[in-house]
Design an enzyme around this catalytic site. Structure first.
Site, PDB file in Angstrom:
ATOM      1  N   HIS A 110      33.433  41.506  34.085  1.00  0.00           N
ATOM      2  CA  HIS A 110      33.315  40.532  33.003  1.00  0.00           C
ATOM      3  C   HIS A 110      31.924  40.519  32.369  1.00  0.00           C
ATOM      4  O   HIS A 110      31.748  39.968  31.285  1.00  0.00           O
ATOM      5  CB  HIS A 110      33.709  39.132  33.497  1.00  0.00           C
ATOM      6  CG  HIS A 110      32.763  38.514  34.462  1.00  0.00           C
ATOM      7  ND1 HIS A 110      32.978  38.517  35.825  1.00  0.00           N
ATOM      8  CD2 HIS A 110      31.587  37.856  34.290  1.00  0.00           C
ATOM      9  CE1 HIS A 110      31.985  37.883  36.426  1.00  0.00           C
ATOM     10  NE2 HIS A 110      31.127  37.477  35.528  1.00  0.00           N
ATOM     11  N   ASP A 121      37.554  42.743  39.131  1.00  0.00           N
ATOM     12  CA  ASP A 121      36.328  42.365  38.435  1.00  0.00           C
ATOM     13  C   ASP A 121      35.134  43.210  38.863  1.00  0.00           C
ATOM     14  O   ASP A 121      34.032  42.702  39.053  1.00  0.00           O
ATOM     15  CB  ASP A 121      36.021  40.875  38.640  1.00  0.00           C
ATOM     16  CG  ASP A 121      35.011  40.356  37.628  1.00  0.00           C
ATOM     17  OD1 ASP A 121      34.951  40.915  36.516  1.00  0.00           O
ATOM     18  OD2 ASP A 121      34.273  39.402  37.954  1.00  0.00           O
ATOM     19  N   GLY A 150      24.089  34.152  35.460  1.00  0.00           N
ATOM     20  CA  GLY A 150      23.226  35.324  35.504  1.00  0.00           C
ATOM     21  C   GLY A 150      23.286  36.037  36.836  1.00  0.00           C
ATOM     22  O   GLY A 150      22.822  37.169  36.968  1.00  0.00           O
ATOM     23  N   ASN A 151      23.873  35.375  37.849  1.00  0.00           N
ATOM     24  CA  ASN A 151      24.016  35.995  39.169  1.00  0.00           C
ATOM     25  C   ASN A 151      25.222  36.930  39.256  1.00  0.00           C
ATOM     26  O   ASN A 151      25.374  37.666  40.237  1.00  0.00           O
ATOM     27  CB  ASN A 151      24.161  34.934  40.265  1.00  0.00           C
ATOM     28  CG  ASN A 151      22.830  34.518  40.871  1.00  0.00           C
ATOM     29  OD1 ASN A 151      22.425  33.374  40.754  1.00  0.00           O
ATOM     30  ND2 ASN A 151      22.138  35.459  41.499  1.00  0.00           N
ATOM     31  N   SER A 152      26.121  36.879  38.281  1.00  0.00           N
ATOM     32  CA  SER A 152      27.315  37.719  38.328  1.00  0.00           C
ATOM     33  C   SER A 152      26.957  39.186  38.505  1.00  0.00           C
ATOM     34  O   SER A 152      26.136  39.734  37.761  1.00  0.00           O
ATOM     35  CB  SER A 152      28.127  37.564  37.035  1.00  0.00           C
ATOM     36  OG  SER A 152      28.999  36.476  37.110  1.00  0.00           O
ATOM     37  N   GLY A 210      56.664  48.458  47.428  1.00  0.00           N
ATOM     38  CA  GLY A 210      57.967  48.234  46.812  1.00  0.00           C
ATOM     39  C   GLY A 210      58.736  47.068  47.375  1.00  0.00           C
ATOM     40  O   GLY A 210      59.957  47.160  47.551  1.00  0.00           O
ATOM     41  N   VAL A 211      58.040  45.962  47.673  1.00  0.00           N
ATOM     42  CA  VAL A 211      58.726  44.771  48.153  1.00  0.00           C
ATOM     43  C   VAL A 211      58.252  43.557  47.362  1.00  0.00           C
ATOM     44  O   VAL A 211      57.153  43.543  46.815  1.00  0.00           O
ATOM     45  CB  VAL A 211      58.467  44.508  49.652  1.00  0.00           C
ATOM     46  CG1 VAL A 211      58.968  45.653  50.500  1.00  0.00           C
ATOM     47  CG2 VAL A 211      57.010  44.217  49.923  1.00  0.00           C
TER      48      VAL A 211
END
Length: 523
Positions: free
Chosen positions: A137, A167, A239-241, A297-298
């Site tokens: 992001h 992300d 800003g820590n992302s 596939g379940v």
């Protein structure tokens, strides 16, 4: 200094015993503070000798100075210029879709020229030749990305690949020499209560260090299909992302990505993507630029107490409710079908790792490299079974392994089952949009206040089986339900609803078994 203070006390022979004792304690406290040592053991009682015994254990709070010196040079600031960006998508300040209460901790700084904005986040170098990890992001929609190193050097960056579901984004810079880098650790070994350190670029203040502990693991905050975050109380701000989360050995165990906050600032509830997830994603992005996930596939659903009773499952010795992922349906031609899994099986482990919920199963399967064999442990008729399955690639053979919502409620409070059934005629099949291979009976009416209504059964549901018994006509269904009622246990119904197969557990009173009826005779 301590010796001088004690000498002054000892030389003061003219002082009373009480005053000499007070000065001695003051000297001890002063020397302790000046020495920078925090004592965890209480001082001696007044009736004791007043001397701290040599064998008294002295503990200190963790000192992160050397750790920060080691890792800080590999932490970078990210600036992404986004042209004509829609700041509303992220709440104008980097919030998750939907905004409060889970904002992304990164900044959106408006720029007047050309209607652009700058997204500012954090990242870290994982190789000496310039690969950098950050959040998707932070760089999503960017026309220009700049990486600023700890020494202030700004380098243009190329987006190697992005993965919106976890992300994670991988960038590449071209440095003039080898860069300081840090390694990804093993997030599976992280325990709640363990000290961690976050380094990032909050509010543009590059190289900021915060510390706290791991609060919990495996958090699902509803942001994506593969959420399994590490929750921390280390302050995480805008800003820590994309910044790293370290353990005391200097290894990255998480990538800071989101916070729970009513204001957008840290309140001590932050979330980091586990490093084990990051490793898998980054390896694939570096090799191919995109991510391929495992496919079983379940479709699975959670096991309620009523369902556990209907399945004959017993609580664990500790008294905790039964756990696992109840297979609601198996896709045709899927790895699960080839391995012999069937609707009604309860998956309990994958490659030796416990499966407690459908979400855990989805996360674990997605993390397996396609083409890899895996071992599944499951219960069938409450008997342990194992199967070997060849995990295939998501997108080659079906949609993602999914979970379906638990539509059951506490049906034990309901006075009766209360459904009216009808045969699945061609007209009803067409009205319900069912394929020709779907068999069962249609719920034409649900009595208000009944156990069926409380269990979430709706008119239009197609009952395919009662317990392990497939049903294709109303009378057979009524008979199977009455037989289950006579055994005085919950009834487990396999139901098709809106084209999706789910299980519903109903626990009616046995005295009201005659409230299940048919619209017409068998055809």
């Amino acid at each position: 200094m301590f010796r001088d203070a004690m000498s002054d006390v000892l030389r003061s022979n003219t002082l009373s015993p009480r005053r000499r004792h007070s000065r001695m304690l003051a000297a001890l406290v002063a020397s302790t503070v000046m020495g920078g040592c925090l004592l965890s053991a209480p001082l001696a009682r007044a009736e004791d000798s007043g001397v701290i015994h040599p064998d008294t254990q002295i503990q200190q709070l963790p000192n992160f100075v050397n750790l920060v010196k080691q890792v800080k040079p590999a932490v970078v600031s990210i600036t992404a210029r986004i042209k004509d960006a829609d700041t509303g998508e992220d709440g104008g300040q980097g919030g998750m879709p939907g905004g409060f209460p889970f904002p992304f901790p990164f900044q959106m700084m408006p720029q007047q020229a050309h209607h652009t904005v700058e997204a500012r986040g954090s990242g870290f170098v994982i190789s000496p030749d310039g690969y950098v990890v950050t959040n998707n992001h932070v760089v999503k929609g960017a026309t220009k990305v700049t990486v600023t190193l700890d020494d202030g050097t700004a380098l243009p960056a190329k987006i190697v690949g992005r993965d919106s579901k976890t992300d994670i984004a991988l960038l590449k810079v071209s440095p003039s020499g080898k860069l300081r880098f840090i390694e990804l650790g093993d997030s599976d070994k992280v325990e709640p209560g363990e000290w961690v350190v976050a380094v990032g670029n909050p509010y543009g203040l590059g190289g900021t260090v915060t510390a706290g502990i791991v609060s919990a693991r495996g958090r699902d905050i509803g942001d994506g299909p593969y959420d399994s975050f590490i929750q921390v109380d280390a302050p995480i701000n805008r800003g820590n992302s994309g910044g790293p989360l370290f353990t005391q050995d200097g290894k990255v165990v998480g990538v800071n990505t989101a916070i729970l906050s009513p204001s957008g600032g840290s309140i001590g509830i932050g979330f980091a993507i586990p490093s084990d997830t990051v490793k898998n994603i980054v390896d694939q992005l570096e090799k191919t630029g995109h991510v391929t996930r495992g496919y079983l596939g379940v479709t699975a659903q959670a096991i309620t107490p009523s369902m556990a009773s209907a399945l004959g499952m017993k609580p664990s010795p500790s008294g905790a409710p039964a756990t696992g992922a109840l297979v609601a349906s198996v896709s045709s031609g899927s790895p699960a079908e080839k391995a012999g899994l069937k609707a009604g099986d309860v998956v309990t482990a994958l490659n030796g790792q416990a499966i407690d919920t459908p979400h855990t199963l989805a996360v674990k399967v997605a993390g397996i490299v396609p083409g890899t064999k895996a071992t599944i442990a499951y219960l069938r008729n409450n008997k342990p079974q194992t199967a070997s399955v060849l995990i295939s690639s998501l997108g080659k053979g079906g949609t993602a392994d999914g979970t379906v919502g638990d539509t059951s409620h506490d049906a034990d409070k309901g006075p009766k089952l209360g459904v009216t059934l009808a045969p699945l005629t061609p007209d009803l099949r067409q009205q319900l949009g069912l394929e020709e291979n779907v068999r069962g009976v249609v719920v034409s009416d649900v009595q208000a206040g009944s156990a069926a209504e409380q269990a979430g059964i709706h008119a239009g549901d197609v009952i395919q089986s009662v317990g392990e018994v497939p049903v294709e006509n109303p009378r057979a269904t009524v008979s199977a339900i009455r037989q289950a009622l006579q055994a005085n246990h919950s009834v487990l119904l396999r139901v098709v609803r809106n084209g999706q197969s789910v299980f519903v557990a109903v626990s009616p009173n046995s005295d009201d078994s005659d409230t299940t009826s048919t619209d017409e005779d068998d055809q």
